[in-house]
Motif scaffolding. Structure first.
Motif, PDB file in Angstrom:
ATOM      1  N   ALA A   3       3.906  80.489  22.533  1.00 52.78           N
ATOM      2  CA  ALA A   3       3.448  79.582  21.485  1.00 52.78           C
ATOM      3  C   ALA A   3       2.103  80.061  20.996  1.00 52.78           C
ATOM      4  CB  ALA A   3       3.329  78.160  22.016  1.00 52.78           C
ATOM      5  N   ASN A   4       1.713  79.543  19.850  1.00 49.95           N
ATOM      6  CA  ASN A   4       0.360  79.755  19.372  1.00 49.95           C
ATOM      7  C   ASN A   4      -0.568  79.127  20.403  1.00 49.95           C
ATOM      8  OD1 ASN A   4      -2.135  78.744  17.786  1.00 49.95           O
ATOM      9  ND2 ASN A   4      -1.184  80.247  16.437  1.00 49.95           N
ATOM     10  N   PRO A   5      -1.734  79.716  20.670  1.00 49.19           N
ATOM     11  CA  PRO A   5      -2.645  79.132  21.658  1.00 49.19           C
ATOM     12  C   PRO A   5      -3.029  77.674  21.369  1.00 49.19           C
ATOM     13  CG  PRO A   5      -3.307  81.369  21.160  1.00 49.19           C
ATOM     14  CD  PRO A   5      -2.202  81.015  20.192  1.00 49.19           C
ATOM     15  N   ALA A   6      -2.884  77.207  20.129  1.00 46.69           N
ATOM     16  CA  ALA A   6      -3.225  75.824  19.776  1.00 46.69           C
ATOM     17  C   ALA A   6      -2.176  74.816  20.241  1.00 46.69           C
ATOM     18  CB  ALA A   6      -3.408  75.707  18.259  1.00 46.69           C
ATOM     19  N   VAL A   7      -0.985  75.278  20.587  1.00 44.37           N
ATOM     20  CA  VAL A   7       0.100  74.397  21.018  1.00 44.37           C
ATOM     21  C   VAL A   7      -0.150  73.971  22.462  1.00 44.37           C
ATOM     22  CG1 VAL A   7       2.579  74.303  21.520  1.00 44.37           C
ATOM     23  CG2 VAL A   7       1.776  75.419  19.446  1.00 44.37           C
ATOM     24  N   GLY A   8       0.127  72.717  22.761  1.00 45.89           N
ATOM     25  CA  GLY A   8       0.006  72.222  24.132  1.00 45.89           C
ATOM     26  C   GLY A   8       1.142  72.747  24.984  1.00 45.89           C
ATOM     27  N   THR A   9       1.507  72.014  26.002  1.00 46.75           N
ATOM     28  CA  THR A   9       2.605  72.436  26.865  1.00 46.75           C
ATOM     29  C   THR A   9       3.929  71.876  26.352  1.00 46.75           C
ATOM     30  OG1 THR A   9       2.276  70.541  28.314  1.00 46.75           O
ATOM     31  CG2 THR A   9       1.127  72.570  28.893  1.00 46.75           C
ATOM     32  N   LEU A  10       4.987  72.617  26.571  1.00 47.35           N
ATOM     33  CA  LEU A  10       6.340  72.190  26.211  1.00 47.35           C
ATOM     34  C   LEU A  10       7.259  72.475  27.382  1.00 47.35           C
ATOM     35  CD1 LEU A  10       6.661  73.690  22.609  1.00 47.35           C
ATOM     36  CD2 LEU A  10       6.314  71.306  23.192  1.00 47.35           C
ATOM     37  N   THR A  11       8.239  71.624  27.586  1.00 43.91           N
ATOM     38  CA  THR A  11       9.233  71.852  28.627  1.00 43.91           C
ATOM     39  C   THR A  11      10.374  72.697  28.059  1.00 43.91           C
ATOM     40  OG1 THR A  11      10.557  69.918  28.059  1.00 43.91           O
ATOM     41  CG2 THR A  11       8.724  69.587  29.631  1.00 43.91           C
ATOM     42  N   LYS A  12      11.201  73.207  28.945  1.00 41.11           N
ATOM     43  CA  LYS A  12      12.387  73.960  28.533  1.00 41.11           C
ATOM     44  C   LYS A  12      13.277  73.090  27.651  1.00 41.11           C
ATOM     45  CE  LYS A  12      16.471  76.124  30.529  1.00 41.11           C
ATOM     46  NZ  LYS A  12      17.183  76.437  31.759  1.00 41.11           N
ATOM     47  N   GLU A  13      13.404  71.818  27.986  1.00 36.47           N
ATOM     48  CA  GLU A  13      14.240  70.905  27.208  1.00 36.47           C
ATOM     49  C   GLU A  13      13.672  70.693  25.803  1.00 36.47           C
ATOM     50  OE1 GLU A  13      13.181  70.275  30.422  1.00 36.47           O
ATOM     51  OE2 GLU A  13      15.121  70.809  31.280  1.00 36.47           O
ATOM     52  N   GLN A  14      12.355  70.552  25.694  1.00 39.13           N
ATOM     53  CA  GLN A  14      11.726  70.384  24.383  1.00 39.13           C
ATOM     54  C   GLN A  14      11.940  71.633  23.523  1.00 39.13           C
ATOM     55  OE1 GLN A  14       7.840  69.383  26.041  1.00 39.13           O
ATOM     56  NE2 GLN A  14       7.896  67.442  24.917  1.00 39.13           N
ATOM     57  N   VAL A  15      11.832  72.788  24.138  1.00 39.05           N
ATOM     58  CA  VAL A  15      12.041  74.043  23.406  1.00 39.05           C
ATOM     59  C   VAL A  15      13.488  74.145  22.937  1.00 39.05           C
ATOM     60  CG1 VAL A  15      12.092  76.558  23.654  1.00 39.05           C
ATOM     61  CG2 VAL A  15      10.125  75.254  24.485  1.00 39.05           C
ATOM     62  N   ALA A  16      14.437  73.819  23.804  1.00 35.51           N
ATOM     63  CA  ALA A  16      15.850  73.843  23.415  1.00 35.51           C
ATOM     64  C   ALA A  16      16.080  72.906  22.238  1.00 35.51           C
ATOM     65  CB  ALA A  16      16.739  73.464  24.600  1.00 35.51           C
ATOM     66  N   ASP A  17      15.472  71.720  22.277  1.00 39.71           N
ATOM     67  CA  ASP A  17      15.604  70.768  21.169  1.00 39.71           C
ATOM     68  C   ASP A  17      15.065  71.348  19.864  1.00 39.71           C
ATOM     69  OD1 ASP A  17      16.789  68.920  22.836  1.00 39.71           O
ATOM     70  OD2 ASP A  17      15.021  67.622  22.972  1.00 39.71           O
ATOM     71  N   LEU A  18      13.959  72.069  19.923  1.00 43.30           N
ATOM     72  CA  LEU A  18      13.384  72.689  18.726  1.00 43.30           C
ATOM     73  C   LEU A  18      14.331  73.721  18.135  1.00 43.30           C
ATOM     74  CD1 LEU A  18       9.729  73.285  19.942  1.00 43.30           C
ATOM     75  CD2 LEU A  18      10.401  71.851  18.015  1.00 43.30           C
ATOM     76  N   PHE A  19      14.871  74.579  18.990  1.00 40.76           N
ATOM     77  CA  PHE A  19      15.713  75.674  18.521  1.00 40.76           C
ATOM     78  C   PHE A  19      17.141  75.247  18.197  1.00 40.76           C
ATOM     79  CE2 PHE A  19      12.214  78.193  20.041  1.00 40.76           C
ATOM     80  CZ  PHE A  19      12.222  79.294  19.207  1.00 40.76           C
ATOM     81  N   LEU A  20      17.516  74.027  18.594  1.00 43.65           N
ATOM     82  CA  LEU A  20      18.856  73.532  18.289  1.00 43.65           C
ATOM     83  C   LEU A  20      18.833  72.381  17.289  1.00 43.65           C
ATOM     84  CD1 LEU A  20      20.402  73.799  21.855  1.00 43.65           C
ATOM     85  CD2 LEU A  20      20.879  75.255  19.872  1.00 43.65           C
ATOM     86  N   GLY A  21      17.704  72.215  16.596  1.00 44.44           N
ATOM     87  CA  GLY A  21      17.627  71.270  15.489  1.00 44.44           C
ATOM     88  C   GLY A  21      17.435  69.817  15.853  1.00 44.44           C
ATOM     89  N   LYS A  22      17.153  69.501  17.112  1.00 44.47           N
ATOM     90  CA  LYS A  22      16.984  68.108  17.518  1.00 44.47           C
ATOM     91  C   LYS A  22      15.545  67.626  17.383  1.00 44.47           C
ATOM     92  CE  LYS A  22      20.755  68.471  20.825  1.00 44.47           C
ATOM     93  NZ  LYS A  22      21.104  68.478  22.244  1.00 44.47           N
ATOM     94  N   SER A  23      14.615  68.539  17.150  1.00 47.52           N
ATOM     95  CA  SER A  23      13.200  68.191  17.033  1.00 47.52           C
ATOM     96  C   SER A  23      12.555  69.034  15.939  1.00 47.52           C
ATOM     97  CB  SER A  23      12.487  68.455  18.364  1.00 47.52           C
ATOM     98  OG  SER A  23      11.094  68.307  18.225  1.00 47.52           O
ATOM     99  N   GLN A  24      11.575  68.438  15.279  1.00 46.18           N
ATOM    100  CA  GLN A  24      10.825  69.163  14.253  1.00 46.18           C
ATOM    101  C   GLN A  24       9.336  69.218  14.603  1.00 46.18           C
ATOM    102  OE1 GLN A  24      11.688  68.148  10.125  1.00 46.18           O
ATOM    103  NE2 GLN A  24      13.480  67.023  10.827  1.00 46.18           N
ATOM    104  N   ALA A  25       9.016  68.987  15.876  1.00 43.34           N
ATOM    105  CA  ALA A  25       7.621  68.904  16.298  1.00 43.34           C
ATOM    106  C   ALA A  25       6.858  70.214  16.086  1.00 43.34           C
ATOM    107  CB  ALA A  25       7.547  68.497  17.766  1.00 43.34           C
TER     108      ALA A  25
END
Length: 108
Positions: A3-25
């Motif tokens: 991630a960009n150094p400005a991004v906080g922490t993300l879990t594997k599940e949050q990342v999967a949600d981002l890449f599978l269209g479930k999140s726009q965070a």
């Protein structure tokens, strides 16, 4: 997973949600669909093969909800895009990681 150094922490599940269209965070940056890294990432992070990922994004794009993640050529291009965008996340080979990005976790 980087991630960009400005991004906080993300879990594997949050990342999967981002890449599978479930999140726009955050802004996911994909590698080229034909690459081994693409197939490996989606299998390990989301438990899906390439055909399933394509079907998921086809459905989302057709519904007009959002666009699929931008695809770039390789790990170096992902690192460059992530470093330039404070809301970006992506996956790369460990060998390209440097101080311009932050490692969130490894899918090894």
């Amino acid at each position: 997973m980087i991630a960009n150094p400005a991004v906080g922490t993300l879990t594997k599940e949050q990342v999967a949600d981002l890449f599978l269209g479930k999140s726009q965070a955050f802004t996911p940056i994909d590698q080229n669909e034909g690459s081994a890294a693409y197939a490996d990432f989606y299998k390990k992070a989301g438990g899906r093969d390439v055909a399933q990922v394509k079907a998921t994004w086809s459905r989302i794009v057709f519904s007009g909800k959002r666009q699929a993640p931008r695809q770039v050529a390789d790990s170096a291009a992902v690192k460059k895009a992530v470093a330039a965008d404070p809301k970006a996340v992506g996956y790369v080979d460990k060998s390209v990681v440097d101080s311009s990005v932050k490692v969130l976790f490894s899918l090894d």
